[in-house]
Design an enzyme around this catalytic site. Structure first.
Site, mmCIF file in Angstrom:
data_model
loop_
_atom_site.group_PDB
_atom_site.id
_atom_site.type_symbol
_atom_site.label_atom_id
_atom_site.label_comp_id
_atom_site.label_asym_id
_atom_site.label_seq_id
_atom_site.Cartn_x
_atom_site.Cartn_y
_atom_site.Cartn_z
ATOM 1 C CG ASP A 171 -27.885 18.758 -11.463
ATOM 2 O OD1 ASP A 171 -29.033 18.428 -11.814
ATOM 3 O OD2 ASP A 171 -27.488 19.935 -11.440
ATOM 4 C CG HIS A 179 -30.820 20.473 -14.219
ATOM 5 N ND1 HIS A 179 -30.021 20.578 -13.102
ATOM 6 C CD2 HIS A 179 -31.621 21.568 -14.223
ATOM 7 C CE1 HIS A 179 -30.333 21.686 -12.451
ATOM 8 N NE2 HIS A 179 -31.296 22.306 -13.109
ATOM 9 C CB SER A 218 -31.002 25.305 -12.125
ATOM 10 O OG SER A 218 -31.631 24.385 -11.283
#
Length: 734
Positions: free
Chosen positions: A137, A164, A352
């Site tokens: 990521d 994230h 995502s």
């Protein structure tokens, strides 16, 4: 489409040396034996050469990247207005700067993964124990978040602690201390890496047994020329090469959130506002799984009630017509781990957060298969199983919005459980010029569905600037056909030039997965698998999955009409309604005992010997149609043994109780001894039963340690029983 001329940020990046200790990695994930079995099947020399090439090129390419960024005023990193993070990672063959970006905008029941969990619909106790998933990521995960315990590790010393990455990892493996944030594989372990060296790190970890990795990022769609969309480019080929040489490793990636962006002004179909032709980079790889986001509703039995693609999820196709995205998963308002502190939670939307729902579900499916069959599936088998069992949405067949439909983990493990009864899962090899033939009988109760899946060699050709190039990236074109009485049934296919049209049946020349559905199938069918042209790089491995078939004459019904026919001084004989090809398991015990005696027979009668006169007994019977598939037990019957005057009483008027205490075992698989985890009463007894119904070991469970090194390799059932009732769990002796 022109990209923006960006200003260089005054940020320097120190390239830290990356030291992987694969000995500790092995103990962190699957067992050493499991890793050895996986590695033994790999093209290790080719994978090693390719990895070394990637390493040699990395520093050179990175220096060129920094020089080009400085000369052109390109930003190296950027926090975007919508909260996503982007970073300059490569330069395309045409000189375009390629920015990776996270795909968030701003679960478990939607993927049906909860059906596999402890106390789930299937009561399998599949939670991710001893399984490992890789996460690449924008940066590192907040490993000390309370939801991760000591199960998340950072391997590449990433400089950036990223929100994230932390959200994605929470969806995968969060323990569920806050029940709303419970991860899909909530007892699994994860390793965290940033995306700068993703190919190198993934290749090294795949070479050492990694089965699955999640990549919830991709090339930014507003900074590339239109020809990039739907193209099979160098990064697509690189990932295909890794997966081809490590055939148990599977990459899962997000489709992207660009549906309304109008970034592709020259799509292969329609106009920019239609949202088609938005796949970029490794999302167009042949062998990986690309995930769309959907709004999904299910009921408490795991049935899909409705599903629709979200308003942001990027549509396919790939320019050669391949079906991308492959699958859809829930992607809206997902509550998961945050980064502000080790107790923070956040809510996120996007492909995502849909992607880790699929990755985590696949990890559980692999865990279940290993427990049931003693081995992991090849990546092509796992991918094929997930696409084969997906819930179809809207028109029959796949589409370029949600691929083959919504992932259904429950259906996938049921196909594994039904193997040998109503399903076939077989890993095969096709030789040059060979035809594989399979004769099957439709069971008449569900559609006859057959599919093939294979990991295709990386093609020698990549697109370097042709708009909407329809040249097929597929190297080895395998074909599946089903015939009956002179009629041939063909697989599903789509047409990139008519991207909004329903799927049709025809000769699929582009996809490394082909599937045929026959509704209302009756009688005998012949399935054939062949190939066109020559096979590149020698024999081609493939996996075939067939459902809706009758592989035995067994009827899965609970035995009825149980009668006591004869009795003498020490034994009674029972019989019941016959069932062709069935194995019957009879359990009987002294009424006051908590331990059942187990007998099996292929006949519809059995004698129970060495009974004690004056003793009260209970008994029950069930049907096995394969080693994994059985009916419910019959009602419990009881009788008092009185020699030749014994009579079977009516069935008992209470339901069988189950242990209120929940337990698990560790390790599983087990080699020498196992430990029972949970509260075990002092009067609890255990028994270990083989799948043919033989009790191979029994005793008191209070000590919680059971020595099983003397058992042969295979699958067994451990049952704990006390005065409250009984509960069972399967384990594998390795």
């Amino acid at each position: 489409m022109a990209y923006a001329n960006l200003t260089l940020l005054k940020i320097s990046r120190t390239l830290l040396p990356i030291a992987f200790c694969f000995a500790s990695y092995g103990s962190f994930a699957q067992t050493e034996k499991q890793i050895h079995i996986i590695k033994d099947k790999y093209r290790s020399s080719k994978l090693g050469v390719f990895t070394n090439d990637l390493k040699r090129n990395f520093d050179k390419e990175n220096n060129n990247l920094l020089q080009a960024a400085k000369a052109n005023g390109w930003k190296l990193k950027e926090r975007l207005a919508d909260g996503n993070f982007s970073e300059l990672t490569a330069i395309g063959d045409d000189g375009t700067p390629l920015y990776y970006s996270t795909f968030s905008t701003e679960l478990n029941t939607a993927t049906r993964a909860n059906a596999l969990h402890d106390n789930g619909l299937l009561d399998l106790g599949i939670n991710g124990e001893n399984m490992l998933v890789g996460v690449w990521d924008a940066g590192a995960v907040l490993t000390n978040h309370k939801e991760f315990g000591n199960r998340v590790q950072t391997l590449d010393e990433s400089e950036i602690m990223d929100s994230h990455a932390t959200r994605v990892t929470g969806i995968l493996v969060a323990e569920g201390l806050d029940k709303r944030a419970k991860g899909v594989a909530y007892k699994a372990k994860a390793v965290s890496n940033d995306w700068r060296r993703d190919k190198i790190e993934a290749a090294e970890m795949a070479a050492n047994g990694l089965l699955l990795s999640n990549h919830s990022y991709g090339i930014m769609s507003d900074r590339v020329p239109d020809w990039y969309f739907g193209s099979y480019i160098q990064v697509s080929r690189d990932w295909d090469k890794i997966m081809y040489n490590a055939p148990y490793y599977l990459m899962v990636t997000a489709a992207g959130n660009s549906q309304k962006s109008k970034d592709n002004e020259s799509p292969i179909f329609g106009s920019a506002s239609n949202g088609f032709d938005l796949m970029l980079g490794f999302a167009t790889s042949k062998n990986g799984v690309t995930v769309a986001a959907a709004d999904i509703e299910t009921n408490d039995q795991g049935q899909l009630l409705r599903a629709s693609v979200t308003t942001y999820s990027s549509f396919g196709p790939v320019d050669d017509g391949r079906i991308k995205p492959d699958i859809a998963a829930y992607g809206t308002n997902i509550y998961t781990t945050g980064i502000a502190n080790d107790t923070k939670y956040e809510t996120a939307n996007g492909t995502s957060v849909a992607a880790p729902g699929v990755t985590g579900s696949m990890l559980l499916i692999q865990e279940y298969h290993e427990q049931m069959e003693g081995s992991f599936m090849r990546a092509a088998t796992l991918k094929g199983l997930v696409l084969h069992t997906a819930d179809d949405v809207d028109a029959p067949g796949p589409d370029y919005k949600m691929g083959w439909g919504v992932i259904n983990s429950k259906s996938a493990v049921e196909v594994i459980a039904n193997k040998g009864f109503s399903s076939i899962i077989s890993e095969e090899t096709l030789l040059e010029g060979e035809t594989k033939t399979y004769k099957v009988v439709a069971n008449g109760t569900e559609p006859l569905t057959a599919s093939i899946s294979w990991t295709d060699p990386a093609t020698g050709a990549v697109n370097s600037g042709t708009l909407n190039d329809m040249s097929a990236a597929l190297v080895n074109d395998l074909d599946i056909r089903i015939t009956k009485d002179g009629k041939t049934f063909l697989p599903w296919k789509l047409n990139a030039a008519k991207a909004d049209a329903p799927a049709v049946n025809g000769d699929n020349r582009v996809d490394p997965f082909e599937k045929i559905d026959i509704e209302n199938a009756q009688g005998d069918y012949t399935i054939t698998v062949t190939h066109k042209n020559t096979l590149n790089q020698g024999p081609q491995n493939f996996s075939i999955i067939v459902t809706g078939v009758a592989l035995t004459n067994c009827v899965l019904v609970t035995p009825e009409d149980i009668e006591l026919t004869t009795s003498d001084e020490t034994a009674v004989t029972l019989n019941w309604t016959a069932n062709t090809d069935a194995l019957f398991q009879i359990e009987y015990k002294e009424k006051a005992s908590s331990e059942w005696n187990v007998e099996t027979t292929f006949d519809n009668f059995i004698s129970l010997n060495n009974l004690v006169e004056g003793m009260d007994y209970s008994l029950r019977v069930k049907t096995f149609c394969s080693e994994n598939i059985s009916s419910e037990y019959s009602e419990e019957y009881e009788f008092t043994f009185k020699g030749s005057e014994t009579e079977l009483l009516d069935y008992m008027e209470y339901e069988t109780l189950t242990l209120e205490v929940q337990f698990s075992i560790f390790p599983n698989p087990v080699q020498t001894s196992m430990t029972i985890n949970g509260d075990v009463s002092e009067d609890a007894m255990y028994k270990i039963v083989s799948l043919n119904g033989i009790v191979v070991k029994s005793g008191k469970a209070e000590q919680k340690q059971i020595y099983i090194a003397d058992l042969t390799t295979g699958l067994y059932v451990l049952t704990l029983a006390d005065l409250e009732g009984s509960k069972s769990i399967k384990f594998y002796k390795s």
